[in-house]
Design an enzyme around this catalytic site. Structure first.
Site, PDB file in Angstrom:
ATOM      1  N   ARG A 165      10.899   4.663  34.628  1.00 21.29           N
ATOM      2  CA  ARG A 165      10.842   5.402  35.907  1.00 21.29           C
ATOM      3  C   ARG A 165      10.482   6.867  35.685  1.00 21.29           C
ATOM      4  NH1 ARG A 165      16.883   7.215  37.660  1.00 21.29           N
ATOM      5  NH2 ARG A 165      17.885   6.946  35.644  1.00 21.29           N
TER       6      ARG A 165
ATOM      7  N   SER B  55      15.943   9.259  42.112  1.00 17.71           N
ATOM      8  CA  SER B  55      16.199   8.121  41.220  1.00 17.71           C
ATOM      9  C   SER B  55      14.911   7.423  40.797  1.00 17.71           C
ATOM     10  CB  SER B  55      17.112   7.098  41.917  1.00 17.71           C
ATOM     11  OG  SER B  55      18.350   7.690  42.245  1.00 17.71           O
TER      12      SER B  55
ATOM     13  N   GLU C 143      13.291   0.512  54.224  1.00 20.03           N
ATOM     14  CA  GLU C 143      12.291   0.014  53.280  1.00 20.03           C
ATOM     15  C   GLU C 143      11.220  -0.849  53.950  1.00 20.03           C
ATOM     16  OE1 GLU C 143      15.581  -0.308  52.956  1.00 20.03           O
ATOM     17  OE2 GLU C 143      16.055   1.084  51.331  1.00 20.03           O
TER      18      GLU C 143
ATOM     19  N   PHE D 193      15.310  -3.656  46.975  1.00 19.99           N
ATOM     20  CA  PHE D 193      14.917  -3.402  48.362  1.00 19.99           C
ATOM     21  C   PHE D 193      13.406  -3.561  48.555  1.00 19.99           C
ATOM     22  CE2 PHE D 193      18.504  -0.455  47.241  1.00 19.99           C
ATOM     23  CZ  PHE D 193      19.485  -1.390  47.570  1.00 19.99           C
TER      24      PHE D 193
ATOM     25  N   HIS E 100      14.714   0.565  38.891  1.00 17.63           N
ATOM     26  CA  HIS E 100      16.060  -0.032  38.826  1.00 17.63           C
ATOM     27  C   HIS E 100      16.009  -1.545  38.920  1.00 17.63           C
ATOM     28  CE1 HIS E 100      16.731   4.176  39.542  1.00 17.63           C
ATOM     29  NE2 HIS E 100      18.031   4.055  39.335  1.00 17.63           N
TER      30      HIS E 100
ATOM     31  N   ASP F 269      26.209  -0.255  39.032  1.00 19.98           N
ATOM     32  CA  ASP F 269      26.131  -0.578  40.461  1.00 19.98           C
ATOM     33  C   ASP F 269      26.376  -2.063  40.752  1.00 19.98           C
ATOM     34  OD1 ASP F 269      25.816   1.987  41.257  1.00 19.98           O
ATOM     35  OD2 ASP F 269      23.668   1.860  41.689  1.00 19.98           O
TER      36      ASP F 269
ATOM     37  N   ARG G 217      15.637   1.681  34.986  1.00 23.90           N
ATOM     38  CA  ARG G 217      16.465   2.882  35.049  1.00 23.90           C
ATOM     39  C   ARG G 217      16.755   3.423  33.643  1.00 23.90           C
ATOM     40  NH1 ARG G 217      22.863   3.079  35.629  1.00 23.90           N
ATOM     41  NH2 ARG G 217      23.078   5.309  35.840  1.00 23.90           N
TER      42      ARG G 217
END
Lengths: 320, 276
Positions: free
Chosen positions: A13, A39, A60, A85, A111, A119, A169
């Site tokens: 990322r 992020s 989204e 998402f 992610h 998470d 991530r």
């Protein structure tokens, strides 16, 4: 950042955000985000090119539609959010709004996979490769490191059509020198290690682990080849076929469900063109859970040792 | 053009094409196609800067039929505006046809967005309008929603976006015919008061009779004059407008007329005497 072995480390990322910023003057494109720009690292682009950055808020589905609308006016668009998402929540908008009209939208989803870590299952998308791969005309790309991510962003801009870019991530070891990637295109796989006994086919952050497994296997006398497949669709069928024929045993490795991802793609192809004994290392059709990324990957059997064990089991079965 | 008699004639011809298309296809959505005819007639023959010749002009206006199932109305309008040959109309929904059941941007000249999955077209329209803001283009974007379609949550994501970015180059139209597949919108899932909800979301709005040309002209004039905020026209319409037995009957949402019904419909439209 460096690994224990002295390799550079970078999250894909981070490489993505930097590539957007670096390419912002060479290419004319728009970047969208859904309240996750810090992020997903699209904020890196926003800093250098605020006029072409649009925050869509936590919406989204609408973001994918916005992407379609902007792309229909002739500019490529990158739309970023978490994989869960992008591929999950917004699926209909991606399928009907972007892919059906074959619009020039790059869905850069960060992610992805279990390495989201703490998470937990709601954010650990292990189905996105499968979801995106079944959409007609969608390119699916999952780079293994920073330099291949940079190459993939450039390739996405040079390709006219929808692309799903799967990013992580976690900081991962750098495997490529940029000049090794000069000919990067969708549909091209890379031979990271030659070997005649078994072929390990890996994608994303698991490629580095596949290399570790291969090194250990070689020490034990098993000559394992390692292919990195940043491009899952289109798949480098020629390369895969040649290694399946040469080794007669294939193990796929991915941070994704064993259903429908890289393992699915490889099994579909080899099943029709070169059936050889095969194993899939991946998430065994279960949801993830919270924990430090490294611990989650270990818990779900995605370590170099798991790959090595799977290879040895396969070779044992092949002897029978 | 602003010539009501001419637009009325075009509207009647579009209605006949819609009925003919759906009859020949033995499939399609007459109710919501017939309710948007005056809006589309005004858009394509008065309001929008568009023509088959200016498709590559970055400044041409754009139209998104977010209620994609009303494609026959769009096809009839595009055909009359010269985007493709009339023969295409009679192949609607057939194997190999250019005119798909729902609008296909890639395959059909003049179609600006592929729509059909409800609630998505309005987002694409917002994207087009935002692109004009980013690149300082001056085209306008028109999006047509159904009232039932507003039950889709993503519609409100798009409306929020339009107001947040002050998309005054966007004109949203709601074809408020009051009916959806399972019955009256108020009974299935009430979306009213549509105008007040749109206002609360930051839109300038006007409610009009969606079959009255002077009201439609006025609404589009107001939309163009509005600065700093998106504009919405809540058009009160009659589902199945123009064909007596289809009017205000939800069962004509997605069914084709048989031969007898087709002949009656065409006779009524020829006379132009069907009243709601």
């Amino acid at each position: 950042m460096k690994t224990e072995k002295g390799l550079e480390k970078q999250a894909t990322r981070d490489a993505y955000g930097q590539a957007l910023a670096d390419l912002s003057s060479e290419f004319d494109f728009v970047v969208l985000d859904a309240d996750l720009s810090k992020s997903t690292k699209t904020a890196t682009f926003q800093k250098v090119c605020p006029a072409r950055f649009v925050n869509c808020g936590i919406a989204e589905t609408n973001m994918m539609g916005i992407a379609a609308g902007i792309a229909s006016t002739g500019r490529p668009v990158f739309a970023s959010t978490f994989a869960m998402f992008a591929a999950g929540r917004a699926y209909d908008a991606v399928r009907n709004g972007i892919a059906y009209p074959h619009l020039n939208v790059k869905i850069a989803a960060t992610h992805a996979g279990l390495s989201v870590g703490e998470d937990g299952a709601t954010h650990q998308c292990i189905e996105d490769i499968a979801l995106m791969r079944v959409i007609p005309g969608m390119v699916v790309c999952c780079p293994a490191d920073g330099p291949s991510t940079t190459a993939a962003v450039r390739a996405a801009l040079q390709y006219d059509g929808p692309v799903y870019l799967r990013l992580g991530r976690l900081a991962v070891p750098t495997l490529y020198e940029p000049d090794q990637l000069a000919d990067f295109t969708f549909g091209k796989g890379y031979v990271l290690r030659e070997g005649a006994d078994v072929c390990i086919v890996a994608t994303g952050l698991m490629t580095a682990r596949a290399l570790d497994a291969a090194q250990s296997l070689w020490a034990g006398g098993v000559r394992a080849a390692v292919l990195d497949m940043p491009s899952i669709k289109p798949l480098d069928e020629k390369l895969l076929l040649s290694f399946a024929q040469k080794t007669g045993a294939v193990v796929t490795v991915e941070e994704h469900s064993v259903l429908g991802g890289l393992g699915g793609a490889v099994a579909e192809f080899l099943g029709e063109h070169c059936p050889v004994p095969m194993r899939r290392v991946g998430v065994r059709d279960v949801f993830g859970s919270s924990g430090k990324a490294a611990d989650v990957l270990s818990t779900y059997h995605l370590t170099a040792q798991d790959i090595e064990r799977t290879v040895l089991e396969l070779l044992e079965q092949k002897k029978k | 053009m602003r010539d009501v008699a001419t637009l009325q004639r075009i509207a009647r011809e579009l209605r006949m094409d819609i009925v003919e298309m759906i009859y020949r296809a033995a499939s399609g959505h007459p109710g919501g196609s017939l309710s948007i005819v005056e809006l589309l007639t005004t858009l394509y023959f008065d309001e929008m800067k568009q023509s088959p010749e200016n498709r590559d002009d970055p400044e041409r206006d754009r139209f998104v039929l977010s209620k994609g199932h009303s494609a026959p109305a769009l096809y009839a309008a595009l055909c009359k505006a010269g985007y493709f040959k009339r023969e295409e109309l009679w192949c609607l929904r057939q194997i190999g046809a250019m005119l798909q059941g729902h609008p296909d941007r890639k395959g059909t000249p003049g179609v600006d967005a592929s729509t059909g999955s409800l609630g998505l077209g309005i987002s694409a329209a917002c994207g087009m309008a935002k692109a004009a803001k980013i690149y300082q283009n001056h085209y306008r974007v028109y999006a047509l929603l159904g009232d039932g379609e507003m039950e889709e949550g993503s519609v409100w994501e798009a409306l929020m976006f339009a107001a947040h970015y002050g998309l005054d180059n966007l004109c949203v139209m709601v074809d408020a015919n009051g009916l959806q597949i399972d019955g009256p919108v108020r009974k299935v899932m009430n979306v009213e008061p549509i105008d007040k909800k749109l206002q609360a979301f930051g839109f300038e709005t006007i409610c009009i009779d969606g079959h009255d040309f002077p009201s439609i002209f006025k609404a589009f004039d107001l939309a163009r004059q509005t600065k700093g905020a998106p504009f919405a026209i809540v058009a009160r319409t009659v589902k199945g407008k123009g064909v007596s037995f289809m009017e205000n009957d939800a069962s004509w949402h997605g069914s084709a007329p048989n031969t007898q019904q087709y002949e009656q419909a065409m006779a009524e439209l020829r006379k132009g005497d069907a009243q709601s």
